[in-house]
Design an enzyme around this catalytic site. Sequence first.
Site, mmCIF file in Angstrom:
data_model
loop_
_atom_site.group_PDB
_atom_site.id
_atom_site.type_symbol
_atom_site.label_atom_id
_atom_site.label_comp_id
_atom_site.label_asym_id
_atom_site.label_seq_id
_atom_site.Cartn_x
_atom_site.Cartn_y
_atom_site.Cartn_z
ATOM 1 N N SER A 135 0.764 -1.174 0.123
ATOM 2 C CA SER A 135 0.083 -0.026 0.024
ATOM 3 C C SER A 135 0.960 1.422 -0.165
ATOM 4 O O SER A 135 2.105 1.161 0.674
ATOM 5 C CB SER A 135 -0.768 -0.069 1.305
ATOM 6 N N TYR A 148 -1.734 -1.029 10.356
ATOM 7 C CA TYR A 148 -1.976 -1.126 8.889
ATOM 8 C C TYR A 148 -0.817 -0.724 8.004
ATOM 9 O O TYR A 148 -0.114 -1.412 7.381
ATOM 10 C CB TYR A 148 -3.306 -0.871 8.174
#
Length: 253
Positions: A135, A148
């Site tokens: 990401s 995350y």
Amino acid sequence: MKTLKNFVITGGAQGIGFYLARGLLQSGCRVAVLDLDLSPLQRQGEAFPGLLALQCDVRDPEQTASCVERAAAEFGGLDCAVHNACLCTFGPFSATGETAFRQVLDTNYFGALHLARAALPHLRKSRGRLVFTSSGVGVTGFPGIAPYASSKGAIEALAKCLRLEYAPDGVSVHLIHPPLTRTASAAPLPVPAEFMTPPETVGAGLARRIGKKSFLLCHSAGQQLLMRVNYLFPLRMGAMMDRAIARAAGGTK
């Protein structure tokens, strides 16, 4: 591009993983979808020749290894293994306990590690490829999702290490970098849906580009360019993204 026929994809029952799997299946590949919950895949109601759906908790190394071995046995080998399973929690760091960090890392990072250990013996035989979904926030950082973002940062480092270590064996290691996508895990973000890319677009684009040589695999040339800028100016791009999302949500940053 190397011809890839036999795939394993974790987290492939919905979202980006599902549309990646569907695109590969439509092109004649065989795909084993490993997911903790297969019901979203079953609700699609589509019949895909070449699909093997296996319930799997990637946090469990033995269960992951068993599913990978079954896929390899049914397909006659593996050409590509993709870790796409993920968990994302939301909240300020001050209100996020250690348990949340461990839960996210168990799925996102250790799930990738378990898949790598299980798949690499097969990928060495086929001179195939190992792919982790990363990401942009693993590169730039972002407020409110520290577990995350940290897990994706760890995946970035793992992919680089394995790419160097397994290059002599003919195994290539890659990172998928999707844009902000309209998925269940992104739903709590205070961003209008129209500012997110549909998962169908991302998955289909990745299916077409999964065999490219680039370390970074993106669904489009535009996303590829954006990620290169993120790597060059991570903190500046992180701050810009924070302000952009705040404006989209009606804030004033």
